[in-house]
Design a protein around this motif. Structure first.
Motif: not given
Length: 325
Positions: A311-322, A280-295
Motif C-alpha cells: 500500500t505504501d509503495y502504491t501510494m508513493n507511486w501515485i503521488n509521484n505520477m501526480r 502487470a504482476l511483475q511490474g508491481h512486484l518489481t516496484g514494491v521490492y525497489d521501494h523496500a530497498r529504498r526504505t
C-alpha cells in the motif's frame, strides 16, 4: 553476506537490472531458458508449437508463419523468444542453420510519426523486408550485389524479394541458412495473412498479436498454403499461477542473493486480483521490492514485505505520477 550474496530485486531478470522491463530472451541470453515459469498456458503453448514444427526440414520447401496470440502483457514476446530459440536449435539437428533476425522493435520505432500515427501495412512490410536484406548482407549471408538488386523491390514488392532470398543465399554458399524473422507486433489480420502467403522457402515469419484463440483459429481460413500457420496463445493468470510465479522466482534467486520474503497475506492479495497479466504482476512486484530497498533499514532474508508495504509503495507511486503532471 558474502561477495556472491547480493541484495537484489528478485523480480528483475538477472543481468538485466538496468532494464527492468526486459522480457526473457534465451536466443540472445541462453541462461534465460531456465527462468521460465509454467504459468498463463506457457507449457502447453510451447509444446503445441513444438508439435507444429515437428518436421523443420520441410522449411527447405516453403516459408512458414508462426503466430503468438494473447492479451497485452500476457507474455507473448517471452513465449515467442523461447519458441524461436528452440526452433533455432532444432534446425541444427536436421542440417540447417537457424538465424534469428529481430526486426520487431526496429521497425516499430520507424513506424511512429510525431503524431503517433502508424504507417500503412504495405510500408511496414517494406521496411521489414528491407531490414532483413540489409542484415543478411551485413552478416555475409548474401552478396553485396544481391543486396542492391533486392533492396529495389523490397519497399514495394516484398513478396518478390522473399521468393528470391533462398537463391541469393545459395549463391553465397549459404543454402543451409533459415532466417527466423521476428516481426513487429500486429493486430491486423490482413497483415498477418500476407506473410502466410509469402512465396519462397527457408524463412520463418514470427509474429505476435493481441488476438484471442478463436481469432487465431481463423488465420488462413479458406486459403491454400503448403504449410498452415503455427499458432499458439497465452492468457491471464489464475490465482495458482500468481502463487507459482512468486514461489518459483524467489526460489531461483535465493540460491545466491539476499532479499525479503513476501508475507503470505500479500501473496494471497495479489493472487486474488482478477484477470491480471504476468507483465502487470511483475511490474508491481518489481516496484514494491525497489521501494523496500529504498526504505527498509534491514533488507535481508530475515525480513518480510507486507500488504501495508505494498500500500505504501502504491501510494508513493501515485503521488509521484501526480507530481510529474
Amino acid at each position: 553476506m558474502t561477495a556472491a550474496h547480493r541484495r537484489v530485486n528478485p523480480f528483475v531478470i538477472p543481468g538485466r537490472e538496468d532494464a527492468p522491463r526486459s522480457v526473457l530472451c534465451p536466443w540472445r541470453e541462453p541462461d534465460h531458458a531456465g527462468l521460465y515459469v509454467e504459468i498463463d498456458n506457457y507449457a502447453p503453448a510451447f509444446q503445441q508449437f513444438k508439435d507444429q514444427f515437428a518436421s523443420p526440414q520441410l522449411l527447405k520447401e516453403a516459408c512458414r508463419l508462426a503466430l503468438v496470440g494473447g492479451e497485452s502483457g500476457c507474455g507473448k514476446s517471452a513465449l515467442r523468444n523461447m519458441c524461436a530459440h528452440w526452433l533455432e536449435e532444432e534446425l541444427g539437428k536436421v542440417g540447417l542453420q537457424g538465424k534469428i533476425f529481430d526486426l520487431a522493435k526496429e521497425v516499430d520505432a520507424l513506424n511512429q510519426g510525431l503524431d503517433g500515427a502508424v504507417i500503412d501495412i504495405k510500408a511496414r512490410m517494406g521496411r521489414v523486408c528491407s531490414g532483413l536484406v540489409k542484415k543478411l548482407a551485413a552478416g555475409d549471408f548474401i552478396e553485396g550485389s544481391a543486396r542492391d538488386d533486392l533492396l529495389g523491390p523490397a519497399a514495394g514488392a516484398p513478396h518478390e524479394v522473399y521468393a528470391e532470398l533462398a537463391a541469393a543465399m545459395a549463391d553465397k554458399d549459404r543454402e543451409d541458412v533459415v532466417p527466423i524473422l521476428l516481426l513487429p507486433a500486429s493486430d491486423m489480420r490482413a497483415e498477418v495473412e500476407r506473410y502466410l502467403q509469402m512465396p519462397g522457402s527457408r524463412i520463418v515469419f514470427f509474429a505476435e498479436a493481441v488476438m484471442s484463440t478463436n481469432e487465431l483459429s481463423r488465420i488462413g481460413a479458406g486459403q491454400t498454403t503448403d504449410m498452415p500457420p503455427a499458432t499458439v496463445s497465452v492468457g491471464t493468470l489464475s490465482p495458482a499461477d500468481v502463487e507459482l510465479f512468486i514461489a518459483t522466482r524467489t526460489e531461483q534467486r535465493k540460491r545466491d542473493c539476499d532479499f525479503p520474503s513476501l508475507h503470505k497475506e500479500l501473496v494471497e492479495y495479489l493472487a486474488a486480483w482478477p484477470n491480471t497479466t504476468v507483465a502487470a504482476l511483475q511490474g508491481h512486484l518489481t516496484g514494491v521490492y525497489d521501494h523496500a530497498r529504498r526504505t527498509f533499514t534491514n533488507y535481508t532474508n530475515d525480513t518480510t514485505i507486507t500488504k501495508d508495504d505494498m500500500t505504501d509503495y502504491t501510494m508513493n507511486w501515485i503521488n509521484n505520477m501526480r507530481a510529474r503532471r
